[in-house]
Each structure stands twice: as C-alpha cells, then as structure tokens.
Design a protein around this motif. Sequence first.
Motif, mmCIF file in Angstrom:
data_model
loop_
_atom_site.group_PDB
_atom_site.id
_atom_site.type_symbol
_atom_site.label_atom_id
_atom_site.label_comp_id
_atom_site.label_asym_id
_atom_site.label_seq_id
_atom_site.Cartn_x
_atom_site.Cartn_y
_atom_site.Cartn_z
ATOM 1 N N GLU A 1 0.842 -1.209 0.000
ATOM 2 C CA GLU A 1 0.000 0.000 0.000
ATOM 3 C C GLU A 1 0.878 1.260 0.000
ATOM 4 O O GLU A 1 0.552 2.268 -0.645
ATOM 5 C CB GLU A 1 -0.913 -0.026 1.231
ATOM 6 C CG GLU A 1 -2.122 0.858 1.079
ATOM 7 C CD GLU A 1 -3.045 0.756 2.288
ATOM 8 O OE1 GLU A 1 -3.272 -0.372 2.780
ATOM 9 O OE2 GLU A 1 -3.492 1.823 2.753
ATOM 10 N N ALA A 2 2.004 1.175 0.720
ATOM 11 C CA ALA A 2 2.937 2.312 0.738
ATOM 12 C C ALA A 2 3.481 2.562 -0.671
ATOM 13 O O ALA A 2 3.591 3.707 -1.115
ATOM 14 C CB ALA A 2 4.072 2.037 1.719
ATOM 15 N N TYR A 3 3.812 1.477 -1.381
ATOM 16 C CA TYR A 3 4.267 1.633 -2.771
ATOM 17 C C TYR A 3 3.181 2.265 -3.628
ATOM 18 O O TYR A 3 3.422 3.184 -4.400
ATOM 19 C CB TYR A 3 4.618 0.262 -3.387
ATOM 20 C CG TYR A 3 5.993 -0.240 -3.023
ATOM 21 C CD1 TYR A 3 7.134 0.456 -3.404
ATOM 22 C CD2 TYR A 3 6.155 -1.424 -2.330
ATOM 23 C CE1 TYR A 3 8.395 -0.003 -3.089
ATOM 24 C CE2 TYR A 3 7.414 -1.901 -2.003
ATOM 25 C CZ TYR A 3 8.531 -1.195 -2.382
ATOM 26 O OH TYR A 3 9.764 -1.647 -2.070
ATOM 27 N N ARG A 4 1.962 1.736 -3.476
ATOM 28 C CA ARG A 4 0.846 2.218 -4.321
ATOM 29 C C ARG A 4 0.609 3.711 -4.120
ATOM 30 O O ARG A 4 0.360 4.439 -5.077
ATOM 31 C CB ARG A 4 -0.428 1.419 -4.038
ATOM 32 C CG ARG A 4 -0.544 0.153 -4.907
ATOM 33 C CD ARG A 4 -1.977 -0.365 -4.956
ATOM 34 N NE ARG A 4 -2.485 -0.710 -3.653
ATOM 35 C CZ ARG A 4 -2.262 -1.879 -3.035
ATOM 36 N NH1 ARG A 4 -1.524 -2.805 -3.643
ATOM 37 N NH2 ARG A 4 -2.738 -2.129 -1.836
ATOM 38 N N ALA A 5 0.732 4.168 -2.850
ATOM 39 C CA ALA A 5 0.504 5.585 -2.563
ATOM 40 C C ALA A 5 1.545 6.439 -3.286
ATOM 41 O O ALA A 5 1.241 7.501 -3.841
ATOM 42 C CB ALA A 5 0.569 5.821 -1.057
ATOM 43 N N GLN A 6 2.802 5.965 -3.296
ATOM 44 C CA GLN A 6 3.863 6.707 -3.990
ATOM 45 C C GLN A 6 3.645 6.661 -5.498
ATOM 46 O O GLN A 6 3.756 7.675 -6.189
ATOM 47 C CB GLN A 6 5.230 6.111 -3.638
ATOM 48 C CG GLN A 6 6.402 6.881 -4.215
ATOM 49 C CD GLN A 6 6.534 8.252 -3.583
ATOM 50 O OE1 GLN A 6 6.789 8.357 -2.402
ATOM 51 N NE2 GLN A 6 6.333 9.304 -4.369
ATOM 52 N N GLU A 7 3.316 5.472 -5.983
ATOM 53 C CA GLU A 7 3.162 5.297 -7.432
ATOM 54 C C GLU A 7 2.015 6.141 -7.987
ATOM 55 O O GLU A 7 2.066 6.604 -9.128
ATOM 56 C CB GLU A 7 2.974 3.806 -7.762
ATOM 57 C CG GLU A 7 4.284 3.059 -7.633
ATOM 58 C CD GLU A 7 4.156 1.546 -7.693
ATOM 59 O OE1 GLU A 7 5.175 0.884 -7.963
ATOM 60 O OE2 GLU A 7 3.057 1.020 -7.453
ATOM 61 N N ALA A 8 1.000 6.367 -7.159
ATOM 62 C CA ALA A 8 -0.139 7.164 -7.598
ATOM 63 C C ALA A 8 0.267 8.616 -7.877
ATOM 64 O O ALA A 8 -0.381 9.325 -8.641
ATOM 65 C CB ALA A 8 -1.232 7.127 -6.531
ATOM 66 N N GLN A 9 1.386 9.065 -7.241
ATOM 67 C CA GLN A 9 1.863 10.447 -7.432
ATOM 68 C C GLN A 9 2.697 10.597 -8.712
ATOM 69 O O GLN A 9 3.069 11.700 -9.084
ATOM 70 C CB GLN A 9 2.794 10.850 -6.273
ATOM 71 C CG GLN A 9 2.309 10.503 -4.889
ATOM 72 C CD GLN A 9 1.520 11.642 -4.309
ATOM 73 O OE1 GLN A 9 1.912 12.785 -4.476
ATOM 74 N NE2 GLN A 9 0.414 11.334 -3.673
ATOM 75 N N ILE A 10 3.057 9.475 -9.313
ATOM 76 C CA ILE A 10 3.972 9.512 -10.469
ATOM 77 C C ILE A 10 3.151 9.305 -11.739
ATOM 78 O O ILE A 10 2.392 8.332 -11.830
ATOM 79 C CB ILE A 10 5.032 8.379 -10.344
ATOM 80 C CG1 ILE A 10 5.813 8.549 -9.040
ATOM 81 C CG2 ILE A 10 5.960 8.352 -11.556
ATOM 82 C CD1 ILE A 10 6.681 7.356 -8.675
ATOM 83 N N PRO A 11 3.258 10.229 -12.712
ATOM 84 C CA PRO A 11 2.456 10.068 -13.928
ATOM 85 C C PRO A 11 2.581 8.682 -14.569
ATOM 86 O O PRO A 11 1.596 8.164 -15.101
ATOM 87 C CB PRO A 11 2.991 11.179 -14.842
ATOM 88 C CG PRO A 11 3.376 12.253 -13.877
ATOM 89 C CD PRO A 11 3.963 11.516 -12.687
ATOM 90 N N MET A 12 3.753 8.057 -14.510
ATOM 91 C CA MET A 12 3.897 6.714 -15.094
ATOM 92 C C MET A 12 3.327 5.618 -14.197
ATOM 93 O O MET A 12 3.324 4.440 -14.584
ATOM 94 C CB MET A 12 5.341 6.415 -15.431
ATOM 95 C CG MET A 12 5.789 7.117 -16.683
ATOM 96 S SD MET A 12 7.165 6.305 -17.482
ATOM 97 C CE MET A 12 7.157 7.171 -19.038
ATOM 98 N N ARG A 13 2.896 6.022 -12.989
ATOM 99 C CA ARG A 13 2.226 5.105 -12.054
ATOM 100 C C ARG A 13 3.084 3.917 -11.637
ATOM 101 O O ARG A 13 2.565 2.835 -11.333
ATOM 102 C CB ARG A 13 0.898 4.578 -12.658
ATOM 103 C CG ARG A 13 -0.096 5.667 -12.968
ATOM 104 C CD ARG A 13 -0.752 6.237 -11.717
ATOM 105 N NE ARG A 13 -1.756 7.244 -12.067
ATOM 106 C CZ ARG A 13 -1.516 8.562 -12.059
ATOM 107 N NH1 ARG A 13 -0.342 9.043 -11.720
ATOM 108 N NH2 ARG A 13 -2.467 9.409 -12.389
ATOM 109 N N ARG A 14 4.389 4.108 -11.642
ATOM 110 C CA ARG A 14 5.276 3.054 -11.144
ATOM 111 C C ARG A 14 6.612 3.660 -10.793
ATOM 112 O O ARG A 14 6.958 4.758 -11.247
ATOM 113 C CB ARG A 14 5.450 1.936 -12.176
ATOM 114 C CG ARG A 14 6.117 2.390 -13.466
ATOM 115 C CD ARG A 14 6.346 1.238 -14.429
ATOM 116 N NE ARG A 14 6.987 1.684 -15.665
ATOM 117 C CZ ARG A 14 8.299 1.847 -15.829
ATOM 118 N NH1 ARG A 14 9.134 1.589 -14.841
ATOM 119 N NH2 ARG A 14 8.790 2.265 -16.977
#
Length: 262
Positions: free
Chosen positions: A211-224
């Motif tokens: 979930e911590a990864y997902r929260a960060q990835e959501a902030q990145i336009p490439m989503r990863r």
Amino acid sequence: MDLGLKGKTALVTGASQGIGKGVALALAREGARVMVTARNAERLEALVEEIRAAGGEAAYFAGDLSAPETVDALYQATLERFGPVEVLLGNTGGPAPGPAEALEEAAWREAAELLFYPMVRLVRRVLPEMKARQWGRILFITSLSVKEPIPNLALSNALRAAVTGFAKTLSTEVAPYGITVNCLGPGYTRTERLVHLFEDRAQRQGIPVEEAYRAQEAQIPMRRLARVEEIADVAAFLLSERASYVTGQTLVVDGGATHALL
Ligand code: NAD
C-alpha cells in the motif's frame, strides 16, 4: 547504437548496490574497464565476478569515500590497474532525513562529507589526465529534489544543490578540453535503499508495504517506480562518446514526477 565506450577506463563510486551498481554493469556491458568502489568488499567482489562472468573487465577497491585518503588510494589503485580515469560516475548514499531548522551543525558536516566533498576530491584527481587527453566524462548522481525540494530532506535538498552548482561551474571550465560534466537526478527507483524506506514508512503508518508503494506510485504520472536499469542506461549514455555535446545539464529521470517546466 555503439556508445563508444570500449576499452575506456571508468570509475564508479557507490557501486556495491542500487544505482551505482546498475551503472557499473551498464558501462561494463558497453566494453568499459570498470573500477567499482564502496565500503562493502564482499558485495564489490560479487559484482566484479558478475561482470567478469558476462565477459567484462572490472576490479574493486573497498573504502569509505568520506575520508579524503580513500579518494587518493582509490585513484592510485585505478591508475595502476586500468590507467587514467576517462569516465567518472560520482555517487554515494543518501543522507538522513530531517527539517532544515533542527539539524545540528555536525549533521550538515557529515552530509557534506558524504555527498559533496568526495565529488570535489574525485574531480581534482581525475581532471589533470582528462585535460591532457582532451577527453573525459563526469556524471554525478543527485536527485529529483534539485527540481522540487522534498519536505523533511533538508540535507539532501541543500547538498544536491551544491553538487549541481559545482558541476555547472566546472562544466564551463573544462568544456574546451572535450570534457563533459552533467548530473542525473533519479526519481523514485526500486533500489534496496528504497525498499527499506518503504518498509519503514509502512510500519510507521501501520499499512501493508504494498500500500505504501501504491501511494507513492499514484503520485507519479507513469504510475510506477523506476527500475535501476532505466536510470543506469541514461547514465551510460551521458557518460559515453555519443553524448559529446551534452554538458552542464541535469537530467531528471523520474517518470514525470516533477512538475517543473525545465
Ligand atoms: P543505495 O543506498 O542503494 O546505494 C548507495 C551506494 O553508495 C552503496 O553502494 C553504498 O555502499 C555506497 N556508499 C554510501 N556511503 C558511502 C561512503 N561513505 N563511502 C563509500 N560508499 C558509500 O542508494 P541508491 O538508491 O542506489 O541511490 C544512489 C544515490 O541516488 C543516493 O545518493 C540516493 O540518495 C540518490 N537517489 C536515489 C533515489 C532512489 O529512489 N533510489 C531517488 C533520488 C535520489
């Protein structure tokens, strides 16, 4: 594209893991002879074995880059093994977090000894031979924080800016000698260090690490997050013959995470 790195002598610091290791592997794949350095001899030995097993040439030197004498000994060891350094990747680990107001002077000094002074010392060592040969490539790993400072990372925000200013000034001084000086600012990249940071963040917030990864990835336009190879390949290009007219630049490789125009 042939990067024109065959037979070049490369020195890669902070190479026992993460981005530094990725750059060492990328340069070795391109035919450079790579001296790798960090503190952990066992990990460096394993990396050298990995490079040799793939048909590349490498050697290692273990030492703490914060100590001025390490840079001298490292330079000497590289010279004896592979000849003068033609390609330099300056990289170490990230400093501790903390707000600008509360940090003690000792913490600022320590961060400068980790992130800034080693780069200055390395450059002073490698430049005379690069100038004599009229060819050289220097690249510093900084962070996306040079475009958008990250809250609570005062040491990193300030010292990356210092490295960037040093690199930009140096680039104009040495350009007439065919030497380029650039910075690469990685975005969030799946290295061991980042895995630890996310485990720590998940524990503090009482959430699963995914979930911590997902929260960060959501902030990145490439989503990863970035893979190490995605940073390392760009670094290898900037360190190559092919990037001969690119100097004084910072290239942020962050999947679109920073919002700055330039
Ligand atoms: P990492 O911690 O995985 O690797 C750092 C390397 O530097 C290791 O080989 C370590 O042994 C070496 N090192 C650290 N201190 C040293 C010292 N005093 N002397 C010699 N070697 C030393 O880090 P990473 O994730 O590969 O990141 C590399 C750089 O990029 C760091 O400065 C980091 O802050 C920065 N960065 C990373 C990310 C990311 O998401 N991974 C994002 C932005 C910036």
